[in-house]
Design an enzyme around this catalytic site. Sequence first.
Site, PDB file in Angstrom:
ATOM      1  N   LYS A  49       0.933  -1.201   0.135  1.00  0.00           N
ATOM      2  CA  LYS A  49      -0.022  -0.038  -0.040  1.00  0.00           C
ATOM      3  C   LYS A  49       0.853   1.098  -0.155  1.00  0.00           C
ATOM      4  CE  LYS A  49      -3.790  -2.373   2.776  1.00  0.00           C
ATOM      5  NZ  LYS A  49      -4.215  -2.328   3.796  1.00  0.00           N
ATOM      6  N   GLN A  78      -3.825  -1.189  10.228  1.00  0.00           N
ATOM      7  CA  GLN A  78      -3.909  -2.520   9.434  1.00  0.00           C
ATOM      8  C   GLN A  78      -4.477  -3.546  10.379  1.00  0.00           C
ATOM      9  OE1 GLN A  78      -3.503  -3.089   6.501  1.00  0.00           O
ATOM     10  NE2 GLN A  78      -3.503  -5.195   6.306  1.00  0.00           N
ATOM     11  N   ASP A 103     -10.117   3.728   5.323  1.00  0.00           N
ATOM     12  CA  ASP A 103     -10.689   2.351   5.232  1.00  0.00           C
ATOM     13  C   ASP A 103     -12.123   2.231   5.191  1.00  0.00           C
ATOM     14  OD1 ASP A 103      -8.699   0.155   4.882  1.00  0.00           O
ATOM     15  OD2 ASP A 103      -8.128   0.603   6.988  1.00  0.00           O
TER      16      ASP A 103
HETATM   17  N1  GUN Z   1      -6.497  -6.368   6.710  1.00  0.00           N
HETATM   18  C1  GUN Z   1      -6.983  -6.900   5.553  1.00  0.00           C
HETATM   19  N2  GUN Z   1      -7.552  -5.983   4.701  1.00  0.00           N
HETATM   20  C2  GUN Z   1      -7.641  -4.980   5.084  1.00  0.00           C
HETATM   21  C3  GUN Z   1      -8.059  -3.609   4.782  1.00  0.00           C
HETATM   22  O1  GUN Z   1      -8.815  -3.551   3.547  1.00  0.00           O
HETATM   23  N3  GUN Z   1      -7.882  -2.607   5.725  1.00  0.00           N
HETATM   24  C4  GUN Z   1      -6.948  -2.788   6.761  1.00  0.00           C
HETATM   25  N4  GUN Z   1      -6.945  -1.381   7.643  1.00  0.00           N
HETATM   26  N5  GUN Z   1      -6.575  -3.900   7.404  1.00  0.00           N
HETATM   27  C5  GUN Z   1      -6.880  -5.074   6.387  1.00  0.00           C
END
Ligand code: GUN
Length: 330
Positions: free
Chosen positions: A78, A122, A145
């Site tokens: 990311k 995350q 998110d």
């Molecule tokens: N863990 C797995 N997918 C995601 C996501 O889209 N956002 C976040 N913050 N954690 C994740």
Amino acid sequence: MTKINDCERSEADCKIENCSKKIRKMAKIIDGKKIAEEIRKEMKEEVNQWIEKGNRRPQLTAVLVGSDPASCVYVRNKMRAAADVGIDSITKNLPSDITEKQLLEFIEELNNDNNVDGILVQLPLPEHINERTICNAVSCDKDVDGFNEKNVGRLCLDMNALIPCTPLGVQELLKRSNIETFGKKAVVVGRSKNVGMPISMLLHVDGRNDTDGMDATVTICHRFTPPEDLKMYCKQADIIITATGVPNLIKSDMIKPGACIIDVGITRITCPVTGKTKLVGDVDFENCKEIAGWITPVPGGVGPMTVAMLMHNTILAAKKLKEKRNNMNI
Ligand code: GUN
């Protein structure tokens, strides 16, 4: 070998039950990697224009608690993508034994920091930390998110909100592949709060409010949907979106010829013979592509779109926050 009209298959190879030998072609592969690259190029341009107007770069802060290897890889990807489109990105690594209170304090500092536009915590978090409490602590304006309950509520009410990245990525894939959703039957397999539920919301809305209406008739299936019912619903669907993490759940005898199949599932499996690992989705891709009209691969389908939509949300958050800060003379 005889071909069926302008079908690309031989009669012997045709796997469509009761095929009327009309026009059948192999499914179009929806190349999420390529579409995501196009979107990232557009966003790079958007960021450049934003900077030319005298603004600072959008800023995304990722919070990584502990050192779960999969989470580390996701966050790294990311942040690389963010840098690629010109977003300033910082990863804050915190120890796995951080208390919930300390993490809340840390998030509050980010909420109050005017140099931060987007905050991503995350998931999953260590077990002693309540994920809902943490997601709700992230400022709605910086919640790239879309996991804060207020943003979830706004999405359910078709109001402007930061929308979770995977559902947004699925919507964008459908749009950019020109898949008609208006009045179509859509089945969403999986009802998770971060994927299945918001995808269902985006698919059914009518477009008279703030969100892009997709106007589909949506059926949600889940782990307690009996297999024969799952097959019955899927077989009627013009669009199937599956997000269960169950490899091979969606088989070729469950889909309608010409349907659009979007596979959000992602599971790492180990080959018993070679011992090598690979990523697979929920769909029996090889057989389903013979019958579907459109299909996404795994990997290279929805995954890259999720990352691209995170960039989209960060830019959107930065622009809205700038307006808000201007109005408040900050
Ligand atoms: N863990 C797995 N997918 C995601 C996501 O889209 N956002 C976040 N913050 N954690 C994740």
